[in-house]
Write a protein that holds these residues in place. Structure first.
Motif, PDB file in Angstrom:
ATOM      1  N   ASP A 111       5.823   5.661 -38.836  1.00 37.28           N
ATOM      2  CA  ASP A 111       6.666   4.655 -38.176  1.00 37.28           C
ATOM      3  C   ASP A 111       7.845   5.323 -37.462  1.00 37.28           C
ATOM      4  OD1 ASP A 111       7.638   2.234 -37.409  1.00 37.28           O
ATOM      5  OD2 ASP A 111       8.027   1.460 -39.428  1.00 37.28           O
ATOM      6  N   ARG A 167       6.853   2.699 -43.327  1.00 32.24           N
ATOM      7  CA  ARG A 167       5.480   3.212 -43.384  1.00 32.24           C
ATOM      8  C   ARG A 167       5.401   4.608 -42.776  1.00 32.24           C
ATOM      9  NH1 ARG A 167       4.592  -1.496 -40.812  1.00 32.24           N
ATOM     10  NH2 ARG A 167       3.815  -0.330 -39.019  1.00 32.24           N
ATOM     11  N   GLN A 168       4.411   5.371 -43.240  1.00 29.88           N
ATOM     12  CA  GLN A 168       4.222   6.715 -42.650  1.00 29.88           C
ATOM     13  C   GLN A 168       3.816   6.578 -41.190  1.00 29.88           C
ATOM     14  OE1 GLN A 168       1.744   8.904 -45.618  1.00 29.88           O
ATOM     15  NE2 GLN A 168       3.261  10.487 -45.244  1.00 29.88           N
ATOM     16  N   THR A 220       7.043  10.697 -39.309  1.00 23.91           N
ATOM     17  CA  THR A 220       7.778   9.446 -39.496  1.00 23.91           C
ATOM     18  C   THR A 220       9.229   9.700 -39.102  1.00 23.91           C
ATOM     19  OG1 THR A 220       6.379   9.039 -41.401  1.00 23.91           O
ATOM     20  CG2 THR A 220       8.320   7.617 -41.155  1.00 23.91           C
ATOM     21  N   ASP A 226       3.933   5.025 -48.583  1.00 22.80           N
ATOM     22  CA  ASP A 226       5.062   4.797 -47.674  1.00 22.80           C
ATOM     23  C   ASP A 226       5.876   6.080 -47.519  1.00 22.80           C
ATOM     24  OD1 ASP A 226       4.583   2.043 -47.276  1.00 22.80           O
ATOM     25  OD2 ASP A 226       5.319   1.678 -49.306  1.00 22.80           O
ATOM     26  N   ARG A 246      10.577   4.318 -49.629  1.00 22.20           N
ATOM     27  CA  ARG A 246      10.508   3.040 -50.345  1.00 22.20           C
ATOM     28  C   ARG A 246      11.691   2.974 -51.310  1.00 22.20           C
ATOM     29  NH1 ARG A 246       6.330  -0.227 -50.779  1.00 22.20           N
ATOM     30  NH2 ARG A 246       6.492  -1.916 -52.267  1.00 22.20           N
ATOM     31  N   THR A 298      11.266  -0.527 -46.882  1.00 23.32           N
ATOM     32  CA  THR A 298       9.963   0.140 -46.855  1.00 23.32           C
ATOM     33  C   THR A 298       9.723   0.662 -45.439  1.00 23.32           C
ATOM     34  OG1 THR A 298       9.139  -1.381 -48.521  1.00 23.32           O
ATOM     35  CG2 THR A 298       7.493  -0.123 -47.321  1.00 23.32           C
TER      36      THR A 298
END
Lengths: 293, 261
Positions: A30, A27-28, A181, A2, A5, A25
């Motif tokens: 995102d 995510r990469q 991200t 992630d 996090r 969280t």
């Protein structure tokens, strides 16, 4: 892995609450929105993630690295745009950009020049001569010029004119498509809704909702706009009505058959039924502290 | 070295103003010496009759009719106070100014450890003090040559060495204080230096106050003692070095865990 996090991340300033038990969280890759009004704990969360303040409890990881023990490694891979921007007096924009690159031990000249051109930033101006918008642009270039894997943006568009806001989000979308991200903190819901894929809402230091933008906008209620005349009488489920002569606009979460029967008795020229705006959902969360509309 | 260079650039104006002001006043004093030497016998008698005031400035043990006696009293005060003010001001603001001017967020969101920030800022402070003292020493020696006097090398070097140590101690102690501050350290820096200066005057005036010499860095900068003994007081200096080390250690300890708002 992630990009961000957090596990029960908590910060108290003495007895005063900053944030409490934040579980987040991201995510990469995102494009993540972090929504909340002023004082909700957005900046405290970001400052804790960046190691500017130490958490009172819980822990956080960025790109799989511990935010306290591996702070420098994290910061080498992160770009940060603060909500309030201040620079050293007497320095010109080009010196500030050079200082930022030198602190990262990177040569960012080419990317820096491209960004300055796109944002129309005059690099010969001195820091104290810069308007709020130009200070923001300088900070944007500082945050982006080293091409970080994660961008943390705190109220990024304040001070930018609409054209620059459009260019800025265009740059962000390009970076996001290249794999960066993006963690965008804002109280401007349209920014989040139009750019992010996932989001979390924070209120009084705690996360009150999180999920995809589509999920967060899905409430079961509909926004109904009518041109014409209808007598709703005692129809249950009509909320937030706005009437003007010849039109009415309201949120509806009652029985659809009952609505259709009521409408059929009226004199209607046009009707639109849409999903409510995220802003309406957001206002609902803040007024009631969660739950469905 | 990026932060060192940045700090030196940021502090350039203050450094040049303080160095020029202290050097200029010292040179004026030295240029006045040949003219005043003729009047020194009468002035010596006048000073001798001023009791505690004379003792406070060490003039009861110094012959201000000689260049080194005159230099220790007149120039000592200029270099002592001026140097201490600069070192304290620079030391007390070098860390706290980042939060006061809201630039800490910029600096500390780059991949630099807090320890590196403290180390490089300390290095910049020491460089400024060292270069300032070397420049002031050069201007003093040049002025002594220009008035045609023989330079009392040993005494001059001992005096300047003592004032250099005083500035290092003041800077080190104020550097520690700076790590605890979020606002300007200017008042604290000036106040602390002035208090130390007056503590030394009190220590000179009364035997009961002699212990104050261990507290104030001006204690080991007393021109009368340095010239009479031909050396610096190692005991006072050891305590001074201890104060500076405690200040620097406190800066590392505090700044490494400080919340930046």
């Amino acid at each position: 892995m992630d990009a961000i996090r957090t596990d029960s991340l908590t910060k108290y300033y003495g007895k005063r609450r900053g944030i409490e038990h934040i579980d987040l969280t991201v995510r990469q890759g995102d494009f993540f929105g972090f929504i909340g009004p002023n004082g909700a704990g957005k900046s405290t969360t970001i400052r804790t993630l960046l190691g500017l303040i130490r958490p009172s409890g819980g822990k956080a990881q960025i790109l799989g690295l511990d935010t306290i023990k591996e702070r420098e490694k994290i910061l080498a891979r992160v770009g940060y745009l603060p909500s309030e921007v201040s620079f050293y007096p007497g320095m010109r924009v080009k010196d500030i950009l050079k200082l930022s690159a030198d602190l990262r031990r990177r040569d960012c000249g080419k990317t820096s020049r491209l960004l300055c051109e796109r944002l129309r930033l005059d690099t010969t101006r001195k820091a104290e001569e810069l308007s709020f918008g130009n200070r923001k642009k300088t900070a944007i270039v500082c945050a982006l010029q080293h091409e970080p894997e994660l961008l943390i943006l705190d109220e990024p568009t304040s001070g930018l004119d609409p054209l620059m806001q459009r260019e800025f989000f265009e740059i962000l979308r390009e970076r996001n498509q290249e794999g960066t991200t993006i963690f965008l903190s804002s109280h401007i819901l349209s920014e989040i809704q139009h750019n992010c894929t996932n989001a979390a809402m924070i209120k009084d230091g705690t996360i009150i909702a999180k999920g995809s933008i589509a999920e967060l906008s899905r409430t079961g209620a509909k926004r109904v706009s009518i041109c014409g005349f209808v007598d709703f009488g005692s129809l249950a489920g009509v909320k937030d009505p706005h009437s003007t002569p010849g039109s009415v606009d309201f949120l509806y979460n009652g029985n659809m058959n009952a609505l259709l029967q009521t409408l059929s008795k009226g004199d209607i020229q046009d009707i639109t039924v849409t999903e409510p705006e995220l802003e309406e959902v957001f206002l609902h969360y803040y007024e009631r502290g969660g739950g469905g509309i | 070295m990026t932060i060192v260079k940045h700090e030196l650039r940021q502090g350039k104006t203050a450094f040049l103003i303080w160095t020029a002001a202290i050097s200029f006043l010292l040179m004026i004093c030295i240029f006045l010496f040949p003219e005043m030497r003729g009047d020194m016998d009468a002035m010596g008698e006048l000073f001798a009759s001023m009791g505690s005031f004379t003792a406070a400035f060490g003039m009861d043990r110094l012959n201000i009719g000689t260049l080194i006696g005159f230099y220790a009293v007149e120039c000592g005060n200029i270099l002592g106070l001026g140097g201490a003010f600069f070192a304290s001001l620079a030391g007390a603001s070098i860390l706290s100014k980042e939060e006061r001017e809201k630039t800490a967020e910029f600096l500390l969101t780059h991949p630099v450890s807090r320890a590196r920030v403290v180390t490089e800022k300390l290095a910049a402070l020491l460089i400024q003090i060292t270069v300032m003292d070397l420049m002031i020493l050069a201007f003093s020696l040049l002025s002594m040559r220009l008035i045609g006097e023989d330079i009392p090398w040993k005494e001059v070097m001992l005096l300047h060495g003592a004032y250099f140590l005083l500035q290092l101690e003041s800077a080190g102690a104020c550097f520690g204080i700076s790590a605890f501050l979020r606002r300007s350290g200017i008042g604290i820096g000036i106040g602390l230096s002035a208090m130390m200066y007056f503590l030394n005057l009190i220590a000179n005036m009364t035997d009961h106050g002699k212990f104050l010499k261990y507290i104030t860095p001006f204690g080991y900068c007393e021109g009368a003692d340095i010239i009479a003994e031909g050396r610096l007081n190692a005991g006072y200096i050891a305590v001074g070095i201890l104060f500076a080390c405690v200040g620097i250690a406190a800066a590392y300890w505090r700044y490494s865990k400080k919340d930046i708002h």
